[in-house]
Design an enzyme around this catalytic site. Sequence first.
Site, PDB file in Angstrom:
ATOM      1  N   ARG A  40      81.339  57.759  85.464  1.00  0.00           N
ATOM      2  CA  ARG A  40      80.953  58.180  84.111  1.00  0.00           C
ATOM      3  C   ARG A  40      81.269  57.094  83.069  1.00  0.00           C
ATOM      4  NH1 ARG A  40      80.363  63.967  84.404  1.00  0.00           N
ATOM      5  NH2 ARG A  40      79.803  63.899  82.236  1.00  0.00           N
ATOM      6  N   ARG A  70      80.496  59.507  76.428  1.00  0.00           N
ATOM      7  CA  ARG A  70      81.028  59.897  75.118  1.00  0.00           C
ATOM      8  C   ARG A  70      82.302  59.226  74.642  1.00  0.00           C
ATOM      9  NH1 ARG A  70      80.935  66.004  76.324  1.00  0.00           N
ATOM     10  NH2 ARG A  70      81.453  64.948  78.258  1.00  0.00           N
ATOM     11  N   ARG A 119      73.284  58.987  70.857  1.00  0.00           N
ATOM     12  CA  ARG A 119      72.957  60.362  71.218  1.00  0.00           C
ATOM     13  C   ARG A 119      72.640  61.185  69.971  1.00  0.00           C
ATOM     14  NH1 ARG A 119      76.613  65.120  73.622  1.00  0.00           N
ATOM     15  NH2 ARG A 119      77.373  64.896  71.509  1.00  0.00           N
ATOM     16  N   ASP A 127      71.677  62.472  85.344  1.00  0.00           N
ATOM     17  CA  ASP A 127      72.624  63.537  85.671  1.00  0.00           C
ATOM     18  C   ASP A 127      72.265  64.131  87.015  1.00  0.00           C
ATOM     19  OD1 ASP A 127      74.908  65.076  84.158  1.00  0.00           O
ATOM     20  OD2 ASP A 127      73.820  66.545  85.351  1.00  0.00           O
ATOM     21  N   TYR A 139      76.049  74.809  90.978  1.00  0.00           N
ATOM     22  CA  TYR A 139      75.512  75.021  89.622  1.00  0.00           C
ATOM     23  C   TYR A 139      74.389  76.055  89.632  1.00  0.00           C
ATOM     24  CZ  TYR A 139      78.458  71.316  87.940  1.00  0.00           C
ATOM     25  OH  TYR A 139      79.557  70.589  87.601  1.00  0.00           O
TER      26      TYR A 139
HETATM   27  O1  CP3 Z   1      78.130  56.402  83.627  1.00  0.00           O
HETATM   28  C1  CP3 Z   1      77.790  57.428  84.250  1.00  0.00           C
HETATM   29  O2  CP3 Z   1      78.370  57.768  85.275  1.00  0.00           O
HETATM   30  C2  CP3 Z   1      76.694  58.244  83.637  1.00  0.00           C
HETATM   31  C3  CP3 Z   1      75.807  58.962  84.549  1.00  0.00           C
HETATM   32  C4  CP3 Z   1      76.278  60.347  84.961  1.00  0.00           C
HETATM   33  C5  CP3 Z   1      76.345  61.504  84.116  1.00  0.00           C
HETATM   34  N1  CP3 Z   1      76.670  62.579  84.882  1.00  0.00           N
HETATM   35  C6  CP3 Z   1      76.069  61.525  82.670  1.00  0.00           C
HETATM   36  C7  CP3 Z   1      76.484  62.686  81.847  1.00  0.00           C
HETATM   37  C8  CP3 Z   1      76.665  60.744  86.231  1.00  0.00           C
HETATM   38  C9  CP3 Z   1      76.829  59.887  87.477  1.00  0.00           C
HETATM   39  C10 CP3 Z   1      76.888  62.158  86.179  1.00  0.00           C
HETATM   40  C11 CP3 Z   1      77.263  62.956  87.350  1.00  0.00           C
HETATM   41  C12 CP3 Z   1      77.571  64.379  87.183  1.00  0.00           C
HETATM   42  N2  CP3 Z   1      77.013  65.282  86.329  1.00  0.00           N
HETATM   43  C13 CP3 Z   1      78.467  65.082  88.014  1.00  0.00           C
HETATM   44  C14 CP3 Z   1      79.228  64.502  89.188  1.00  0.00           C
HETATM   45  C15 CP3 Z   1      80.421  63.748  88.754  1.00  0.00           C
HETATM   46  C16 CP3 Z   1      81.562  64.589  88.349  1.00  0.00           C
HETATM   47  O3  CP3 Z   1      81.953  64.479  87.169  1.00  0.00           O
HETATM   48  O4  CP3 Z   1      82.099  65.315  89.180  1.00  0.00           O
HETATM   49  C17 CP3 Z   1      78.478  66.426  87.586  1.00  0.00           C
HETATM   50  C18 CP3 Z   1      79.314  67.531  88.182  1.00  0.00           C
HETATM   51  C19 CP3 Z   1      77.546  66.539  86.528  1.00  0.00           C
HETATM   52  C20 CP3 Z   1      77.159  67.771  85.788  1.00  0.00           C
HETATM   53  C21 CP3 Z   1      77.465  67.658  84.358  1.00  0.00           C
HETATM   54  N3  CP3 Z   1      76.774  66.902  83.453  1.00  0.00           N
HETATM   55  C22 CP3 Z   1      78.510  68.317  83.669  1.00  0.00           C
HETATM   56  C23 CP3 Z   1      79.529  69.251  84.304  1.00  0.00           C
HETATM   57  C24 CP3 Z   1      78.413  67.928  82.337  1.00  0.00           C
HETATM   58  C25 CP3 Z   1      79.230  68.492  81.204  1.00  0.00           C
HETATM   59  C26 CP3 Z   1      80.574  67.883  81.162  1.00  0.00           C
HETATM   60  C27 CP3 Z   1      80.529  66.652  80.342  1.00  0.00           C
HETATM   61  O5  CP3 Z   1      81.161  65.670  80.719  1.00  0.00           O
HETATM   62  O6  CP3 Z   1      79.876  66.715  79.286  1.00  0.00           O
HETATM   63  C28 CP3 Z   1      77.354  67.008  82.223  1.00  0.00           C
HETATM   64  C29 CP3 Z   1      76.916  66.272  81.025  1.00  0.00           C
HETATM   65  C30 CP3 Z   1      76.850  64.777  81.097  1.00  0.00           C
HETATM   66  N4  CP3 Z   1      76.470  64.026  82.176  1.00  0.00           N
HETATM   67  C31 CP3 Z   1      77.136  63.887  80.012  1.00  0.00           C
HETATM   68  C32 CP3 Z   1      76.905  62.586  80.477  1.00  0.00           C
HETATM   69  C33 CP3 Z   1      76.991  61.301  79.687  1.00  0.00           C
HETATM   70  C34 CP3 Z   1      77.565  64.304  78.628  1.00  0.00           C
HETATM   71  C35 CP3 Z   1      76.351  64.555  77.836  1.00  0.00           C
HETATM   72  C36 CP3 Z   1      76.616  64.448  76.380  1.00  0.00           C
HETATM   73  O7  CP3 Z   1      77.115  65.435  75.830  1.00  0.00           O
HETATM   74  O8  CP3 Z   1      76.320  63.398  75.802  1.00  0.00           O
END
Ligand code: CP3
Length: 342
Positions: free
Chosen positions: A25, A29, A38, A75, A151
Amino acid sequence: MNSRQLFLHTTQRKPTSRPPVWIMRQAGRYLPEYRKLREQQGSFKALYRNPELAAEVLMQPLRRFPLDAAILFSDILVIPEALGVQVEFKTGGPVLEKRIESLADVQALDVSNVRKILSFTNQSLQASREQMGDQKALIGFSGAPYTLASYMVEGGTASRTSRLRRMLYEKPDVLKALLEKLTDSVIDYLLMQSENDIDALQLFDTWAGDLNVHTYIEFVFPYVEKIFTQLQKKNIALIYYVNGSAALLKNVAELSVDVIGIDWRMSMDKAIEFTGAKKVLQGNLDPLALFGSSASIREKVHDIHLSLQGHPYVMNLGHGILPETPIDSVEVFTKEVLALAK
Ligand code: CP3
């Protein structure tokens, strides 16, 4: 040796002067430039669905820190969306428009257009490679079937995945039908990604750590193994991350995968005992350790390095970086990995 060679040599278990480093990640943010973009674009989806913006976001951490690899900006929940289940990203986490409860729900999922619907991913990978050049590694990814099912059955994030694990015992045939559809979709999606100029593919199994060995063997292993065997011919490093894998690591090590991501709970020397000489490891600084002092971060980098005893590994966190993380700590962490060079 450039970053890309360092990364590939490591995943191929060839000697290197130091481990490569990237952060799960790493785009997101905790970076003010991400939050600003964003806000301008209105949503996270608007960023990852636009290849030029996705490439820009991917570049943000590369401009700040000496990272050796970048991961596609997208994502894991694009797969449920491609199967016809709408996803909304809210402040409390993702929310899916409906839950999968029955065989009829699974049968209603349309798996025939995954490549077409997710073709923007190809453009994102191409734009990313163009922006980052050919000196660093580019990683594609997908959610693993069990984690995607979590999910889809829970309707969002559920801390103990109890709806999903109840389905596993109550309606195993429904869950297996869902896992089969997800497996085929993930294979389509990752084969599509592999046609771009990428170096690795990571499968995220964030929720598989809730299982015991028996349910892991029945509901995770065969599906993940099918994915990896389909991708093995592609000459791309395969990485598998399970959060909370300690009880499962011996089984995880039997998968046809090159690199195993280790969460922060387990020490790396213990992990090697389970995974053996042939698996490269990835991890595993506690993401919360980045809230500690610079000196403590440096010390922990060395602790991880020493506990690996020369075994090949990719330095990373043990789970995704948190939005509140101090940026200076990320700099300390990544720079200290460079200082490990022999
Ligand atoms: O640099 C990177 O790794 C970005 C790419 C990326 C994102 N999500 C962007 C994201 C990757 C590889 C993921 C994987 C992901 N997404 C996982 C597996 C990794 C892990 O954390 O276990 C999971 C379970 C998700 C599902 C997901 N997406 C959740 C649970 C959330 C909400 C929690 C959070 O951190 O906001 C997201 C949103 C998400 N995915 C954001 C980003 C940048 C935040 C979006 C925002 O509000 O700007």
